[in-house]
Design a protein around this motif. Structure first.
Motif, PDB file in Angstrom:
ATOM      1  N   ILE A  95       0.852  -1.189   0.000  1.00 14.37           N
ATOM      2  CA  ILE A  95       0.000   0.000   0.000  1.00 14.37           C
ATOM      3  C   ILE A  95       0.887   1.238   0.000  1.00 14.37           C
ATOM      4  CG2 ILE A  95      -1.726   1.303   1.304  1.00 14.37           C
ATOM      5  CD1 ILE A  95      -2.907  -1.278   0.501  1.00 14.37           C
ATOM      6  N   GLY A  96       0.669   2.115  -0.983  1.00 16.66           N
ATOM      7  CA  GLY A  96       1.425   3.360  -1.043  1.00 16.66           C
ATOM      8  C   GLY A  96       1.737   3.735  -2.491  1.00 16.66           C
ATOM      9  N   GLU A  97       2.317   4.930  -2.787  1.00 15.97           N
ATOM     10  CA  GLU A  97       2.867   5.561  -1.651  1.00 15.97           C
ATOM     11  C   GLU A  97       1.853   6.460  -0.970  1.00 15.97           C
ATOM     12  OE1 GLU A  97       5.848   7.978  -4.325  1.00 15.97           O
ATOM     13  OE2 GLU A  97       5.944   8.758  -2.300  1.00 15.97           O
ATOM     14  N   THR A  98       2.005   6.462   0.342  1.00 17.38           N
ATOM     15  CA  THR A  98       1.192   7.317   1.191  1.00 17.38           C
ATOM     16  C   THR A  98       2.164   7.985   2.155  1.00 17.38           C
ATOM     17  OG1 THR A  98      -0.634   7.294   2.795  1.00 17.38           O
ATOM     18  CG2 THR A  98       0.772   5.338   2.759  1.00 17.38           C
ATOM     19  N   GLY A  99       1.637   8.788   3.065  1.00 22.20           N
ATOM     20  CA  GLY A  99       2.542   9.422   4.023  1.00 22.20           C
ATOM     21  C   GLY A  99       2.202  10.870   4.265  1.00 22.20           C
ATOM     22  N   LEU A 100       3.225  11.641   4.606  1.00 19.59           N
ATOM     23  CA  LEU A 100       3.049  13.067   4.935  1.00 19.59           C
ATOM     24  C   LEU A 100       4.129  13.887   4.250  1.00 19.59           C
ATOM     25  CD1 LEU A 100       2.530  12.749   8.822  1.00 19.59           C
ATOM     26  CD2 LEU A 100       0.719  12.953   7.086  1.00 19.59           C
ATOM     27  N   ASP A 101       3.717  14.988   3.639  1.00 19.60           N
ATOM     28  CA  ASP A 101       4.663  15.881   2.981  1.00 19.60           C
ATOM     29  C   ASP A 101       4.272  17.315   3.301  1.00 19.60           C
ATOM     30  OD1 ASP A 101       6.179  17.457   1.257  1.00 19.60           O
ATOM     31  OD2 ASP A 101       6.255  15.881  -0.268  1.00 19.60           O
ATOM     32  N   TYR A 102       4.975  17.919   4.277  1.00 21.49           N
ATOM     33  CA  TYR A 102       4.628  19.274   4.699  1.00 21.49           C
ATOM     34  C   TYR A 102       5.447  20.326   3.948  1.00 21.49           C
ATOM     35  CZ  TYR A 102       2.089  17.064   8.588  1.00 21.49           C
ATOM     36  OH  TYR A 102       1.224  16.313   9.353  1.00 21.49           O
ATOM     37  N   HIS A 103       6.138  19.893   2.934  1.00 24.20           N
ATOM     38  CA  HIS A 103       6.950  20.829   2.151  1.00 24.20           C
ATOM     39  C   HIS A 103       6.074  21.726   1.289  1.00 24.20           C
ATOM     40  CE1 HIS A 103      10.722  22.151   0.376  1.00 24.20           C
ATOM     41  NE2 HIS A 103      10.190  22.027  -0.815  1.00 24.20           N
ATOM     42  N   TYR A 104       4.971  21.155   0.802  1.00 23.71           N
ATOM     43  CA  TYR A 104       4.063  21.921  -0.058  1.00 23.71           C
ATOM     44  C   TYR A 104       2.818  22.345   0.732  1.00 23.71           C
ATOM     45  CZ  TYR A 104       7.223  20.022  -3.531  1.00 23.71           C
ATOM     46  OH  TYR A 104       8.344  19.684  -4.228  1.00 23.71           O
ATOM     47  N   ASN A 124      -5.693  -4.222   7.707  1.00 24.49           N
ATOM     48  CA  ASN A 124      -6.721  -5.231   7.444  1.00 24.49           C
ATOM     49  C   ASN A 124      -6.285  -6.269   6.424  1.00 24.49           C
ATOM     50  OD1 ASN A 124      -8.429  -4.059   9.260  1.00 24.49           O
ATOM     51  ND2 ASN A 124      -9.458  -2.773   7.751  1.00 24.49           N
ATOM     52  N   PHE A 125      -5.536  -5.839   5.420  1.00 23.48           N
ATOM     53  CA  PHE A 125      -5.106  -6.781   4.375  1.00 23.48           C
ATOM     54  C   PHE A 125      -3.720  -7.375   4.636  1.00 23.48           C
ATOM     55  CE2 PHE A 125      -8.540  -4.679   2.160  1.00 23.48           C
ATOM     56  CZ  PHE A 125      -9.070  -5.685   1.361  1.00 23.48           C
ATOM     57  N   LYS A 126      -3.114  -7.013   5.778  1.00 20.60           N
ATOM     58  CA  LYS A 126      -1.760  -7.482   6.110  1.00 20.60           C
ATOM     59  C   LYS A 126      -0.760  -7.203   4.993  1.00 20.60           C
ATOM     60  CE  LYS A 126      -2.870 -11.052   9.508  1.00 20.60           C
ATOM     61  NZ  LYS A 126      -4.273 -10.613   9.719  1.00 20.60           N
ATOM     62  N   LEU A 127      -0.799  -5.980   4.489  1.00 18.17           N
ATOM     63  CA  LEU A 127       0.114  -5.583   3.425  1.00 18.17           C
ATOM     64  C   LEU A 127       1.117  -4.558   3.951  1.00 18.17           C
ATOM     65  CD1 LEU A 127      -2.410  -5.161   0.461  1.00 18.17           C
ATOM     66  CD2 LEU A 127      -0.411  -6.691   0.459  1.00 18.17           C
ATOM     67  N   PRO A 128       2.359  -4.617   3.462  1.00 16.00           N
ATOM     68  CA  PRO A 128       3.334  -3.598   3.873  1.00 16.00           C
ATOM     69  C   PRO A 128       2.975  -2.223   3.309  1.00 16.00           C
ATOM     70  CG  PRO A 128       4.278  -5.032   2.189  1.00 16.00           C
ATOM     71  CD  PRO A 128       2.939  -5.605   2.544  1.00 16.00           C
ATOM     72  N   CYS A 129       3.443  -1.181   3.994  1.00 14.13           N
ATOM     73  CA  CYS A 129       3.127   0.190   3.614  1.00 14.13           C
ATOM     74  C   CYS A 129       4.365   0.925   3.108  1.00 14.13           C
ATOM     75  CB  CYS A 129       2.629   0.911   4.856  1.00 14.13           C
ATOM     76  SG  CYS A 129       0.977   1.459   4.663  1.00 14.13           S
ATOM     77  N   ILE A 130       4.223   1.583   1.967  1.00 10.60           N
ATOM     78  CA  ILE A 130       5.333   2.356   1.387  1.00 10.60           C
ATOM     79  C   ILE A 130       5.094   3.824   1.726  1.00 10.60           C
ATOM     80  CG2 ILE A 130       6.497   3.005  -0.757  1.00 10.60           C
ATOM     81  CD1 ILE A 130       4.659   0.178  -1.540  1.00 10.60           C
ATOM     82  N   ILE A 131       5.963   4.362   2.561  1.00 14.34           N
ATOM     83  CA  ILE A 131       5.697   5.670   3.155  1.00 14.34           C
ATOM     84  C   ILE A 131       6.656   6.754   2.679  1.00 14.34           C
ATOM     85  CG2 ILE A 131       5.716   6.919   5.357  1.00 14.34           C
ATOM     86  CD1 ILE A 131       4.511   4.380   6.608  1.00 14.34           C
ATOM     87  N   LEU A 155       7.796   0.590   5.242  1.00 15.62           N
ATOM     88  CA  LEU A 155       8.969   1.008   4.472  1.00 15.62           C
ATOM     89  C   LEU A 155       8.988   2.528   4.396  1.00 15.62           C
ATOM     90  CD1 LEU A 155      11.380   0.586   2.493  1.00 15.62           C
ATOM     91  CD2 LEU A 155       9.687   0.508   0.648  1.00 15.62           C
ATOM     92  N   ILE A 156      10.072   3.139   4.875  1.00 10.04           N
ATOM     93  CA  ILE A 156      10.264   4.574   4.675  1.00 10.04           C
ATOM     94  C   ILE A 156      11.008   4.706   3.350  1.00 10.04           C
ATOM     95  CG2 ILE A 156      11.185   6.720   5.612  1.00 10.04           C
ATOM     96  CD1 ILE A 156       9.153   5.456   7.495  1.00 10.04           C
ATOM     97  N   HIS A 157      10.286   5.156   2.337  1.00  9.90           N
ATOM     98  CA  HIS A 157      10.902   5.211   1.006  1.00  9.90           C
ATOM     99  C   HIS A 157      11.715   6.485   0.863  1.00  9.90           C
ATOM    100  CE1 HIS A 157       9.915   7.610  -2.600  1.00  9.90           C
ATOM    101  NE2 HIS A 157       8.895   8.067  -1.925  1.00  9.90           N
TER     102      HIS A 157
END
Ligand SMILES: [Zn+2]
Length: 260
Positions: A95-104, A124-131, A155-157
């Motif tokens: 799942i991703g990419e998701t996350g936070l970006d306060y630069h913009y 819920n789906f037991k999937l890794p997250c790409i952040i 995963l912190i991408h």
């Protein structure tokens, strides 16, 4: 033969989408064993999926980038994620990419709501997250502390950030993906910080078409430049190239549950 894995390619980007098959063929010829194609706009997921059709060595993710969250409801994010994960469970590895970006300028509350929706679905789906994290260390840590016990893997991408942030992420069992930024001339601080990352939780990415490594900055990035990033990592940490190829390839497979 040293096989490598590019854990972050934006094939849907304007500058890459017409040459996906060419890039994939060249990657295979140059020992790139797998590529993770990143979806960053869930409305474009089907298009991103079609782009890599027929390339079994390409995995795909699904997610809505924090910079795209201004005009979308969490209900919509959730339903599009769930619908596609159910439909394409063989192909979607994370799942991703998701996350936070306060630069913009995207409102923080929209980003946080979207991020937490992704984390709930990933749980819920037991999937890794790409952040993706930029200029948002404090909120990122607060949210990950809330979620890390129930989440599959994190995963912190394109890892950048302070040493304190790195330490917190290590404690939260995160994986780290390193990009061409570690080759940039002004990245001495980052080069120092990445020495503390546990080797069994490090993988590599080009983030193509962005972040082209030195000395090719200015050109469009592609998976063939991945080697330069690994070489730089070896130089920084005093490791052997073949060893890092092997370990990082195994790390990727463990993280995304790839059994080949
Ligand atoms: Zn990103």
């Amino acid at each position: 033969m040293n096989n490598l894995i590019d854990s972050h390619v934006n094939f849907g980007h304007e500058s890459l989408k017409s040459s996906v098959s060419d890039i994939c063929k060249k990657a295979l010829e140059n020992n790139i064993e797998r590529i993770l194609s990143i979806n960053s706009n869930i409305y474009e997921f089907q298009k991103d999926l079609d782009l890599v059709k027929g390339f079994d060595f390409v995995d795909i993710s699904i997610g809505h980038h924090p910079n795209n969250t201004s005009n979308i409801s969490t209900r919509e994010i959730e339903s599009i994620l769930i619908e596609n994960i159910n439909k394409f469970e063989d192909k979607i590895v994370g799942i991703g990419e998701t996350g936070l970006d306060y630069h913009y300028e995207v409102p923080k509350n929209r980003q946080i709501e979207s991020f937490e929706t992704h984390l709930d679905v990933a749980t819920n789906f037991k999937l890794p997250c790409i952040i993706h994290m930029r200029d948002a260390e404090k909120d990122m840590i607060n949210i990950l502390e809330k979620y890390h016990k129930k989440l599959d893997k994190i995963l912190i991408h394109c890892f950048t950030g302070s040493k304190e942030f790195a330490k917190k992420c290590i404690d939260l069992n995160c994986y780290f993906s390193l990009s061409g930024i570690i080759t940039f001339k002004n990245a001495d601080k980052l080069r120092d910080i990445i020495k503390i990352l546990p080797i069994e939780r490090v993988i590599f990415e080009t983030d193509s078409p962005y972040l082209t490594p030195d000395p090719f900055r200015g050109k469009i990035n592609n998976p063939l430049y991945l080697k330069i990033i690994l070489e730089k990592y070896c130089e920084i940490t005093g490791n052997n190239f073949a060893k890092i190829c092997k370990i990082s390839t195994n790390n990727y497979k463990k993280l995304f549950k790839i059994n080949v």
